[in-house]
Design a protein around this motif. Structure first.
Motif, PDB file in Angstrom:
ATOM      1  N   GLN A 141       8.152   6.008  -5.074  1.00  0.00           N
ATOM      2  CA  GLN A 141       7.528   6.644  -3.528  1.00  0.00           C
ATOM      3  C   GLN A 141       6.447   5.740  -2.376  1.00  0.00           C
ATOM      4  OE1 GLN A 141       7.365  10.474  -3.540  1.00  0.00           O
ATOM      5  NE2 GLN A 141       9.634  11.162  -4.985  1.00  0.00           N
ATOM      6  N   CYS A 145       6.230   3.653   0.015  1.00  0.00           N
ATOM      7  CA  CYS A 145       4.974   4.483   0.871  1.00  0.00           C
ATOM      8  C   CYS A 145       4.103   3.263   1.570  1.00  0.00           C
ATOM      9  CB  CYS A 145       3.861   4.550   1.265  1.00  0.00           C
ATOM     10  SG  CYS A 145       4.764   7.116   0.319  1.00  0.00           S
ATOM     11  N   ARG A 148       4.769   0.386   4.308  1.00  0.00           N
ATOM     12  CA  ARG A 148       5.048   1.167   5.532  1.00  0.00           C
ATOM     13  C   ARG A 148       3.939   0.852   6.202  1.00  0.00           C
ATOM     14  NH1 ARG A 148       6.180   6.746   4.471  1.00  0.00           N
ATOM     15  NH2 ARG A 148       5.464   7.130   6.916  1.00  0.00           N
ATOM     16  N   GLY A 152       2.189   4.513   6.428  1.00  0.00           N
ATOM     17  CA  GLY A 152       2.194   4.581   5.418  1.00  0.00           C
ATOM     18  C   GLY A 152       0.993   5.657   4.390  1.00  0.00           C
ATOM     19  N   ASP A 155       0.850   9.228   3.190  1.00  0.00           N
ATOM     20  CA  ASP A 155       1.509   9.881   1.848  1.00  0.00           C
ATOM     21  C   ASP A 155       1.402   8.370   0.782  1.00  0.00           C
ATOM     22  OD1 ASP A 155       3.601  11.141   3.927  1.00  0.00           O
ATOM     23  OD2 ASP A 155       4.760   9.813   4.724  1.00  0.00           O
ATOM     24  N   PHE A 156       1.047   7.753   1.325  1.00  0.00           N
ATOM     25  CA  PHE A 156       1.316   7.350   0.038  1.00  0.00           C
ATOM     26  C   PHE A 156      -0.669   7.525  -1.124  1.00  0.00           C
ATOM     27  CE2 PHE A 156      -1.650   3.885  -2.086  1.00  0.00           C
ATOM     28  CZ  PHE A 156      -1.088   3.688  -3.202  1.00  0.00           C
TER      29      PHE A 156
END
Lengths: 250, 250
Positions: A141, A145, A148, A152, A155-156
């Motif tokens: 995941q 992230c 992106r 991202g 979220d990262f």
DNA sequence: CCACCATAATGGTCAGACCATTTTATTTAT
DNA sequence: ATAAATAAAATGGTCTGACCATTATGGTGG
């Protein structure tokens, strides 16, 4: 040198009825006679049970609430509920210490460095196959992230947090787990402040996470510790720089 | 993944007058408008100041007391005094966690191992000449206690404690210092339980202390950490053995 | 001068009333 | 019949005013 009071007695503060009530309810909770989720009787009943005035009873409830042992809700169906206490009390106390200047954010960063190292080391020693699978999933995941880019980043950071939390769980020591959470909760605001997005930063962090998970996977405690410490250290260095700059401006 | 509440807002529990009072007094203390030792006005005055009933005011004072911010004394000249808060609140919370079984004594021992190592390492990096002199003085006391054999055992343990405390001070990190104290206070009873006198034990411990002080003196952080960890580790091993035996009996 | 005791200051407790919030049941309008 | 509005009940939150308990202080008598 005076003989020490090794039994650690309390000073027997006389005549505080509400403390007696606190003690009785606390004992019931800690001895498991009351479990998290259980509801205490309404105040007007407890008042009778303990044979104290409502004011006194309420002082006792205030103390229990502050200790994190119960939670009080309003209205019909409300009342005092035994709580599943986590690290919140520790977090709040540390926050007070920070605000009063007795502990600095730099102190916390330095503490975190050693702590995360130890946690990583223990996790490497103790991770099960399942644990490692879970870590690799989270790592995936994180990687997606990171790909992106700026989009991202938030979220990262969340996944990064989840990984650290998972590692702390795997380490299998409740005190380390609580400590990690307390430190994290008290450093989070600075975290956001010092961790703006940059493509090099997301890349570095991704590498760190990959190396950390790999070290744990290969059961290399020392390597895991080294990486975790380096990771936190880099953050601390940034933090010290920013703090120094902020100092300069004042 | 849901957007997180990074601002960490409170749930705005509505209408709790006493919490407002708590907030105001707490702010005054933490902002330095009230200093440790200062006395708050008597309850009947505060009641007027905040325009609340005495019961409400007293609930606020209970919370502040539980937070460790004030201390309340009885009788003429008594009242609420702003406190120089130490690690007591943390100690109490950890004690609750132990008693409720959420943290084990073994967890604490393991935590202590890493922590004492780090503390020793930092102390080696940061010790001044004065600090080292102070350590050597304490070490001398320890040695002379150790030479008194069983008679000196209690005193030796006290000096041992003083040395660890001094090292924690030298490390120059308030959070480590508080942590060390919290851990120590919560493990003390076991300490007494697992550390009966034996001539080999006092000898080993003496050697450990000598090596520790020497490592710090020679500014060898890694060596200091290694020795401190080994020292704590030995204790943990004994503790685990005793715990296992106690388990067996049940 | 000292031991004892009265007094006052201050926190601790009690009693009973009323207010505010929330859930639940009931009514009412569509 | 269903949904919205409303009333009722349970429960914590607050207020008022009184009295009790502890402690420091200063007076009183030996």
């Amino acid at each position: 040198m005076q003989k020490k009071n090794r039994a650690n007695f309390q000073k027997a503060k006389k005549s505080r009825v509400f403390q007696d009530v606190v003690g009785q309810i606390q004992d019931a909770i800690l001895d498991g006679k009351l479990s998290p989720g259980d509801k205490l009787p309404p105040e007007r009943e407890l008042q009778d049970t303990f044979n104290v005035s409502r004011g006194t009873l309420r002082e006792a409830l205030r103390v229990l609430e502050q200790k994190g042992l119960i939670e009080i809700r309003l209205g019909t169906g409300g009342g005092s509920m035994v709580r599943e206490a986590g690290a919140e009390q520790l977090t709040e106390t540390l926050a007070l210490m920070i605000r009063s200047g007795r502990v600095s954010v730099l102190d916390i960063g330095e503490f975190r460095e050693g702590m995360e190292g130890r946690i990583a080391s223990l996790a490497a020693d103790r991770a099960s196959e399942d644990d490692i699978r879970k870590l690799e999933e989270l790592l995936n995941q994180a990687v997606s992230c990171s790909e992106r880019g700026k989009d991202g980043w938030e979220d990262f950071l969340d996944v990064d947090e989840a990984i650290h939390k998972e590692v702390a769980r795997i380490a299998g020591n409740a005190l380390y787990r609580y400590s990690a959470q307390v430190v994290h909760d008290n450093i989070r605001s600075y975290y956001d402040q010092y961790l703006e997005f940059s493509s090099s930063r997301i890349h570095e962090n991704r590498i760190d996470l990959e190396q950390l998970v790999n070290a744990i996977k290969s059961r290399n405690g020392e390597e895991a510790a080294r990486i975790a410490e380096k990771h936190v250290h880099a953050f601390n260095v940034r933090m010290r720089e920013k703090e120094a700059m902020a100092q300069g401006k004042n």
